[in-house]
Design an enzyme around this catalytic site. Structure first.
Site, short mmCIF file in Angstrom:
data_model
loop_
_atom_site.label_atom_id
_atom_site.label_comp_id
_atom_site.label_asym_id
_atom_site.label_seq_id
_atom_site.Cartn_x
_atom_site.Cartn_y
_atom_site.Cartn_z
N ASP A 1 -5.81 -5.75 0.55
CA ASP A 1 -6.80 -5.41 -0.50
C ASP A 1 -7.81 -6.52 -0.78
OD1 ASP A 1 -4.48 -3.83 -0.53
OD2 ASP A 1 -4.71 -3.33 -2.65
N ASN B 1 -5.11 3.93 -4.65
CA ASN B 1 -5.12 4.62 -5.95
C ASN B 1 -6.42 4.41 -6.72
OD1 ASN B 1 -3.93 1.93 -6.04
ND2 ASN B 1 -3.67 2.27 -8.23
N HIS B 2 -7.21 3.39 -6.34
CA HIS B 2 -8.50 3.16 -7.01
C HIS B 2 -9.68 3.72 -6.20
CE1 HIS B 2 -6.63 0.86 -10.13
NE2 HIS B 2 -6.16 -0.04 -9.29
N GLU C 1 -9.99 -1.07 -1.54
CA GLU C 1 -9.95 -0.29 -2.79
C GLU C 1 -10.30 -1.09 -4.05
OE1 GLU C 1 -6.56 1.10 -4.70
OE2 GLU C 1 -5.77 -0.91 -4.92
N HIS D 1 -1.45 -2.59 -1.69
CA HIS D 1 -1.47 -2.28 -3.14
C HIS D 1 -0.88 -3.36 -4.04
CE1 HIS D 1 -1.38 -0.19 -6.98
NE2 HIS D 1 -0.08 -0.42 -7.07
N HIS E 1 -0.74 -6.55 -3.62
CA HIS E 1 -1.50 -7.80 -3.49
C HIS E 1 -0.58 -9.00 -3.21
CE1 HIS E 1 -5.26 -6.16 -5.84
NE2 HIS E 1 -4.74 -5.29 -5.01
FE LIG Z 1 -5.18 -3.15 -4.71
FE LIG Z 2 -3.86 -0.07 -5.40
#
Ligand SMILES: [Fe+2]
Ligand SMILES: [Fe+2]
Length: 260
Positions: free
Chosen positions: A9, A68-69, A40, A177, A179
């Site tokens: 990410d 999810n973002h 994302e 996700h 991180h």
């Molecule tokens: Fe993320």
């Molecule tokens: Fe995420």
């Protein structure tokens, strides 16, 4: 053998700037054949825009995945329109949403399928990512030489179970996700390269990319201050999968972390 690179990410301006600075040379020096970048959180405050998608693609990414973002900023729709095969969002979201959940791209004449999925544990309930993957594979298996999946999920158990669920059916699964990279990179018994999470690209002097003072304020003092992204001590984290293009089997997985 093909060398596939997955980058975790990209968070905010610091993450985008560092990726743009480091990725081109990393790809060249390591003879990378194909690169997937999770974008994302690339816009400050999460989400992605057309401009930043172009920054990431220009830096050497073949494909941008989301999570999810994905739909936090409306501008993402322009990116889907402009680059329909190079930026994808979770396949197990509602099919009526903009964007595609998988794509087929080329690397040295080999067909690479990339699938993006989002987990359901500790995240918003969505369609089952496992059954969605079966459906994606129904389409991809006869049309590709290599398949890679970015499974964007919170729970380590869900990601590991996913790895075994698709073992032998895909070349590589990497988690995104959290991180935070995990030290469990391995080749599963069926030949799928796997790692639970590849970490992030952005400020490491932070709480998952967020300024630490803001995170402490929110967690300890219940302050509802707005998100503000950190910009110190950047790193680019990810993993390299070495894959036999003739069999689709993964031979090795190596975690990477690039710093200044
Ligand atoms: Fe993320
Ligand atoms: Fe995420």
């Amino acid at each position: 053998m093909l060398k596939l690179l997955a980058i975790g990410d990209v968070v905010g301006d610091c993450g985008v700037d560092f990726l743009v600075k480091k990725l081109p040379a990393f790809i060249k020096e390591n003879n990378i054949d194909f690169t997937v970048v999770n974008g994302e959180n690339a816009l400050p405050g999460s989400g992605i825009s057309l401009n930043i998608t172009e920054d990431i693609l220009s830096a050497g990414a073949d494909c941008v995945t989301l999570g999810n973002h994905a739909f936090n900023k409306k501008d993402v729709e322009k990116a889907f329109d402009r680059y329909p095969d190079r930026i994808i969002r979770p396949f197990n979201y509602d099919g009526s949403l903009e964007g595609e959940g998988y794509t087929i791209l080329d690397a040295k004449g080999w067909r690479i399928g990339v699938v993006n999925l989002v987990g359901r544990i500790y995240l918003t309930p969505v369609n089952c990512p496992f059954l969605a993957m079966d459906k994606a594979l129904d389409y991809l298996k006869d049309r590709t030489d290599i398949i890679i999946a970015d499974f964007h999920a919170e729970a380590t158990s869900e990601k590991k179970a996913f790895g075994y669920y698709v073992d032998g059916r895909v070349s590589a699964v990497f988690g995104t996700h959290t991180h935070t990279p995990t030290a469990d990179e391995q080749v599963l018994p069926g030949g799928t390269g796997f790692i639970t999470d590849i970490g992030m690209t952005g400020a490491t002097d932070s709480v998952l990319g967020l300024k630490k003072e803001i995170s402490i304020g929110r967690i300890v003092h219940h302050k509802r201050s707005r998100f503000d992204w950190a910009d110190t001590n950047p790193a680019m984290m990810g993993a390299i999968f070495l894959v036999d293009e003739h069999t689709g089997k993964c031979h090795s997985v190596e975690r990477i972390k690039v710093i200044e």
